[in-house]
Motif scaffolding. Structure first.
Motif, PDB file in Angstrom:
ATOM      1  N   LEU A 217       0.858  -1.187   0.000  1.00  0.00           N
ATOM      2  CA  LEU A 217       0.000   0.000   0.000  1.00  0.00           C
ATOM      3  C   LEU A 217       0.890   1.232   0.000  1.00  0.00           C
ATOM      4  O   LEU A 217       1.548   1.544   0.992  1.00  0.00           O
ATOM      5  CB  LEU A 217      -0.930  -0.017   1.205  1.00  0.00           C
ATOM      6  N   ARG A 218       0.913   1.933  -1.123  1.00  0.00           N
ATOM      7  CA  ARG A 218       1.929   2.958  -1.369  1.00  0.00           C
ATOM      8  C   ARG A 218       1.569   4.324  -0.792  1.00  0.00           C
ATOM      9  O   ARG A 218       2.359   4.928  -0.089  1.00  0.00           O
ATOM     10  CB  ARG A 218       2.178   3.076  -2.874  1.00  0.00           C
ATOM     11  N   ASP A 219       0.399   4.845  -1.149  1.00  0.00           N
ATOM     12  CA  ASP A 219       0.054   6.186  -0.675  1.00  0.00           C
ATOM     13  C   ASP A 219      -1.418   6.477  -0.875  1.00  0.00           C
ATOM     14  O   ASP A 219      -2.137   5.731  -1.536  1.00  0.00           O
ATOM     15  CB  ASP A 219       0.921   7.269  -1.347  1.00  0.00           C
ATOM     16  N   HIS A 220      -1.860   7.586  -0.272  1.00  0.00           N
ATOM     17  CA  HIS A 220      -3.247   8.036  -0.400  1.00  0.00           C
ATOM     18  C   HIS A 220      -3.610   8.255  -1.864  1.00  0.00           C
ATOM     19  O   HIS A 220      -2.783   8.720  -2.660  1.00  0.00           O
ATOM     20  CB  HIS A 220      -3.465   9.370   0.318  1.00  0.00           C
ATOM     21  N   CYS A 221      -4.843   7.955  -2.199  1.00  0.00           N
ATOM     22  CA  CYS A 221      -5.360   8.294  -3.523  1.00  0.00           C
ATOM     23  C   CYS A 221      -6.119   9.612  -3.423  1.00  0.00           C
ATOM     24  O   CYS A 221      -7.145   9.688  -2.728  1.00  0.00           O
ATOM     25  CB  CYS A 221      -6.285   7.201  -4.044  1.00  0.00           C
ATOM     26  N   GLU A 222      -5.603  10.643  -4.073  1.00  0.00           N
ATOM     27  CA  GLU A 222      -6.295  11.933  -4.072  1.00  0.00           C
ATOM     28  C   GLU A 222      -7.466  11.876  -5.037  1.00  0.00           C
ATOM     29  O   GLU A 222      -7.317  11.475  -6.195  1.00  0.00           O
ATOM     30  CB  GLU A 222      -5.341  13.054  -4.461  1.00  0.00           C
ATOM     31  N   LEU A 249     -13.390  14.955   6.296  1.00  0.00           N
ATOM     32  CA  LEU A 249     -13.151  13.753   7.105  1.00  0.00           C
ATOM     33  C   LEU A 249     -11.753  13.187   6.912  1.00  0.00           C
ATOM     34  O   LEU A 249     -11.134  12.683   7.865  1.00  0.00           O
ATOM     35  CB  LEU A 249     -14.159  12.658   6.726  1.00  0.00           C
ATOM     36  N   ASN A 250     -11.262  13.231   5.675  1.00  0.00           N
ATOM     37  CA  ASN A 250     -10.026  12.522   5.343  1.00  0.00           C
ATOM     38  C   ASN A 250      -9.303  13.259   4.220  1.00  0.00           C
ATOM     39  O   ASN A 250      -9.442  12.932   3.046  1.00  0.00           O
ATOM     40  CB  ASN A 250     -10.343  11.081   4.915  1.00  0.00           C
ATOM     41  N   ALA A 251      -8.537  14.262   4.611  1.00  0.00           N
ATOM     42  CA  ALA A 251      -7.830  15.090   3.631  1.00  0.00           C
ATOM     43  C   ALA A 251      -6.501  14.468   3.243  1.00  0.00           C
ATOM     44  O   ALA A 251      -5.953  13.605   3.953  1.00  0.00           O
ATOM     45  CB  ALA A 251      -7.603  16.485   4.205  1.00  0.00           C
ATOM     46  N   MET A 252      -5.976  14.907   2.117  1.00  0.00           N
ATOM     47  CA  MET A 252      -4.626  14.523   1.738  1.00  0.00           C
ATOM     48  C   MET A 252      -3.636  15.057   2.773  1.00  0.00           C
ATOM     49  O   MET A 252      -3.837  16.160   3.313  1.00  0.00           O
ATOM     50  CB  MET A 252      -4.290  15.087   0.354  1.00  0.00           C
ATOM     51  N   ASP A 254      -0.835  16.499   2.597  1.00  0.00           N
ATOM     52  CA  ASP A 254      -0.179  17.765   2.290  1.00  0.00           C
ATOM     53  C   ASP A 254      -1.136  18.842   1.794  1.00  0.00           C
ATOM     54  O   ASP A 254      -0.716  19.906   1.364  1.00  0.00           O
ATOM     55  CB  ASP A 254       0.907  17.542   1.235  1.00  0.00           C
ATOM     56  N   ASN A 255      -2.453  18.558   1.865  1.00  0.00           N
ATOM     57  CA  ASN A 255      -3.422  19.525   1.354  1.00  0.00           C
ATOM     58  C   ASN A 255      -4.761  19.324   2.058  1.00  0.00           C
ATOM     59  O   ASN A 255      -5.537  18.446   1.675  1.00  0.00           O
ATOM     60  CB  ASN A 255      -3.594  19.391  -0.157  1.00  0.00           C
ATOM     61  N   PRO A 256      -5.067  20.120   3.075  1.00  0.00           N
ATOM     62  CA  PRO A 256      -6.304  19.919   3.838  1.00  0.00           C
ATOM     63  C   PRO A 256      -7.582  20.170   3.046  1.00  0.00           C
ATOM     64  O   PRO A 256      -8.661  19.801   3.508  1.00  0.00           O
ATOM     65  CB  PRO A 256      -6.169  20.922   4.988  1.00  0.00           C
ATOM     66  N   LYS A 257      -7.488  20.757   1.867  1.00  0.00           N
ATOM     67  CA  LYS A 257      -8.682  21.002   1.056  1.00  0.00           C
ATOM     68  C   LYS A 257      -8.947  19.887   0.046  1.00  0.00           C
ATOM     69  O   LYS A 257      -9.988  19.879  -0.604  1.00  0.00           O
ATOM     70  CB  LYS A 257      -8.540  22.334   0.318  1.00  0.00           C
ATOM     71  N   ALA A 258      -7.983  18.963  -0.081  1.00  0.00           N
ATOM     72  CA  ALA A 258      -8.108  17.882  -1.062  1.00  0.00           C
ATOM     73  C   ALA A 258      -8.558  16.602  -0.372  1.00  0.00           C
ATOM     74  O   ALA A 258      -8.035  16.227   0.676  1.00  0.00           O
ATOM     75  CB  ALA A 258      -6.785  17.660  -1.778  1.00  0.00           C
ATOM     76  N   ALA A 259      -9.522  15.923  -0.969  1.00  0.00           N
ATOM     77  CA  ALA A 259     -10.064  14.695  -0.384  1.00  0.00           C
ATOM     78  C   ALA A 259      -9.223  13.486  -0.762  1.00  0.00           C
ATOM     79  O   ALA A 259      -8.720  13.380  -1.892  1.00  0.00           O
ATOM     80  CB  ALA A 259     -11.498  14.488  -0.848  1.00  0.00           C
ATOM     81  N   ALA A 260      -9.086  12.556   0.184  1.00  0.00           N
ATOM     82  CA  ALA A 260      -8.410  11.284  -0.064  1.00  0.00           C
ATOM     83  C   ALA A 260      -9.379  10.146   0.213  1.00  0.00           C
ATOM     84  O   ALA A 260     -10.179  10.201   1.152  1.00  0.00           O
ATOM     85  CB  ALA A 260      -7.173  11.152   0.822  1.00  0.00           C
ATOM     86  N   PHE A 261      -9.314   9.124  -0.617  1.00  0.00           N
ATOM     87  CA  PHE A 261     -10.105   7.927  -0.373  1.00  0.00           C
ATOM     88  C   PHE A 261      -9.435   6.772  -1.094  1.00  0.00           C
ATOM     89  O   PHE A 261      -9.163   6.851  -2.284  1.00  0.00           O
ATOM     90  CB  PHE A 261     -11.535   8.089  -0.889  1.00  0.00           C
ATOM     91  N   ALA A 262      -9.129   5.704  -0.352  1.00  0.00           N
ATOM     92  CA  ALA A 262      -8.478   4.495  -0.847  1.00  0.00           C
ATOM     93  C   ALA A 262      -6.970   4.706  -0.984  1.00  0.00           C
ATOM     94  O   ALA A 262      -6.457   5.817  -0.793  1.00  0.00           O
ATOM     95  CB  ALA A 262      -9.099   4.004  -2.148  1.00  0.00           C
ATOM     96  N   VAL A 263      -6.293   3.621  -1.335  1.00  0.00           N
ATOM     97  CA  VAL A 263      -4.829   3.604  -1.340  1.00  0.00           C
ATOM     98  C   VAL A 263      -4.335   3.032  -2.656  1.00  0.00           C
ATOM     99  O   VAL A 263      -4.819   1.992  -3.129  1.00  0.00           O
ATOM    100  CB  VAL A 263      -4.284   2.754  -0.168  1.00  0.00           C
ATOM    101  N   ASN A 264      -3.358   3.694  -3.258  1.00  0.00           N
ATOM    102  CA  ASN A 264      -2.678   3.150  -4.424  1.00  0.00           C
ATOM    103  C   ASN A 264      -1.797   1.987  -3.991  1.00  0.00           C
ATOM    104  O   ASN A 264      -1.061   2.086  -3.004  1.00  0.00           O
ATOM    105  CB  ASN A 264      -1.805   4.223  -5.081  1.00  0.00           C
ATOM    106  N   ALA A 265      -1.845   0.893  -4.737  1.00  0.00           N
ATOM    107  CA  ALA A 265      -1.130  -0.306  -4.312  1.00  0.00           C
ATOM    108  C   ALA A 265      -0.442  -0.986  -5.484  1.00  0.00           C
ATOM    109  O   ALA A 265      -0.865  -0.874  -6.645  1.00  0.00           O
ATOM    110  CB  ALA A 265      -2.086  -1.285  -3.634  1.00  0.00           C
ATOM    111  N   THR A 266       0.630  -1.716  -5.159  1.00  0.00           N
ATOM    112  CA  THR A 266       1.355  -2.538  -6.117  1.00  0.00           C
ATOM    113  C   THR A 266       1.409  -3.965  -5.584  1.00  0.00           C
ATOM    114  O   THR A 266       1.182  -4.213  -4.397  1.00  0.00           O
ATOM    115  CB  THR A 266       2.780  -2.012  -6.350  1.00  0.00           C
ATOM    116  N   LEU A 267       1.722  -4.896  -6.465  1.00  0.00           N
ATOM    117  CA  LEU A 267       1.743  -6.314  -6.111  1.00  0.00           C
ATOM    118  C   LEU A 267       3.167  -6.846  -6.141  1.00  0.00           C
ATOM    119  O   LEU A 267       3.931  -6.559  -7.063  1.00  0.00           O
ATOM    120  CB  LEU A 267       0.879  -7.105  -7.097  1.00  0.00           C
ATOM    121  N   GLU A 268       3.507  -7.626  -5.129  1.00  0.00           N
ATOM    122  CA  GLU A 268       4.783  -8.333  -5.102  1.00  0.00           C
ATOM    123  C   GLU A 268       4.522  -9.801  -4.794  1.00  0.00           C
ATOM    124  O   GLU A 268       3.632 -10.134  -4.004  1.00  0.00           O
ATOM    125  CB  GLU A 268       5.716  -7.737  -4.043  1.00  0.00           C
ATOM    126  N   ILE A 269       5.290 -10.668  -5.425  1.00  0.00           N
ATOM    127  CA  ILE A 269       5.227 -12.099  -5.154  1.00  0.00           C
ATOM    128  C   ILE A 269       6.481 -12.464  -4.387  1.00  0.00           C
ATOM    129  O   ILE A 269       7.591 -12.384  -4.914  1.00  0.00           O
ATOM    130  CB  ILE A 269       5.136 -12.931  -6.440  1.00  0.00           C
TER     131      ILE A 269
END
Length: 288
Positions: A217-222, A249-252, A254-269
């Motif tokens: 789970l890499r980072d917030h999704c703006e 409820l859930n700002a980015m 680095d930016n309290p006016k920007a909304a975040a929801f869910a997480v950018n993710a990558t896959l590793e085996i």
């Protein structure tokens, strides 16, 4: 250690059209199989989404045997092959852009492009494209996703992971204001989890399955204006909801006016891991 479960799996074969919910599906480092393998572009090659054309939210996608099916109410349907490599080898290659990324693409099917233009009535003609044979999109954000991470036409990461409890918290706030609740389609995740408290998905670094499959789970999704589009009507909300409530409820970070929801993710085996095709299924358990 916390255990979470997959509650929902969705792939989006055509960028910004409706998704397909599945119970079990093959997965690679590029994402769920066939996820964002096609997209619509303007005459200059620039990608187009619901941000510019909200009616895209009304086009259904389905997989029927060896074909991708696009359909819409009162508009009929059109089919194109899922395995398109051989068909497209003779098609002319041209350049398309996804944000800042340039990709070599070909028109996937002229009949599908024509049908989509009739169904969407865009201000300028669009083409449905697929990645050109043997072309790999360059990873333009290696510091976020790793130099060896690749996608087809996704905005950023191969996967978007959401949390059911976060949606419940948002809907609680919306109904408290006398507004209608929204469903997960507004946020277009690939994977929806249960077992975490609201918005704590941003504090998790990885999800580990017993067989060695690991989601990083890499980072917030703006989020953007697409969250304000009703997926049943294709209309934008005039009051910019639920975006404004989500931002409160859930700002980015680095930016309290920007909304975040869910997480950018990558896959590793991770080793040891059995060979063969990996799959994700509803009910799968992960530790975090």
């Amino acid at each position: 250690m916390t255990t979470v479960h997959i509650e929902q799996l969705t792939l989006y074969p055509v960028k910004s059209l409706r998704g397909i919910q599945v119970n079990d599906w093959p997965v690679t480092e590029e994402g769920l199989q066939f996820d964002r393998h096609w997209m619509l572009v303007m005459p200059n090659g620039r990608f187009i989404t619901q941000r510019q054309l909200p009616r895209m939210s009304l086009i259904d996608t389905a997989i029927d045997g060896d074909h991708l099916v696009l359909s819409a109410a009162s508009k009929g349907e059109v089919k194109l092959p899922l395995q398109y490599t051989q068909t497209l080898n003779s098609q002319p290659v041209f350049s398309a852009t996804v944000w800042r990324d340039e990709c070599d693409v070909v028109e996937a099917a002229a009949a599908a492009s024509a049908w989509l233009n009739q169904a969407l009535r865009p201000p300028q003609p669009l083409r449905l494209v697929a990645m050109a044979h043997d072309h790999q999109r360059v990873q333009s954000q290696p510091e976020r996703f790793g130099a060896n991470t690749h996608t087809r036409f996704a905005d950023a990461a191969p996967f978007l992971v959401a949390n059911n409890a976060s949606l419940a918290a948002l809907n609680h706030a919306l109904t408290g204001k006398g507004m209608q609740p929204v469903d997960m389609r507004r946020f277009r995740p690939n994977i929806v989890l249960s077992g975490l408290e609201a918005f704590t998905e941003h504090q998790v670094s990885q999800l580990q399955r017993d067989d060695g499959l690991c989601l990083q789970l890499r980072d917030h999704c703006e989020r953007c204006i697409m969250t304000t589009i009703d997926p049943d009507s294709g209309e934008k909300s005039a009051d910019m909801e639920p975006y404004h409530t989500l931002a409160s409820l859930n700002a980015m970070p680095d930016n309290p006016k920007a909304a975040a929801f869910a997480v950018n993710a990558t896959l590793e085996i991770e080793a040891p891991s059995p060979p063969g095709i990996r799959r994700l299924s509803i009910g799968d358990s992960f530790s975090c």
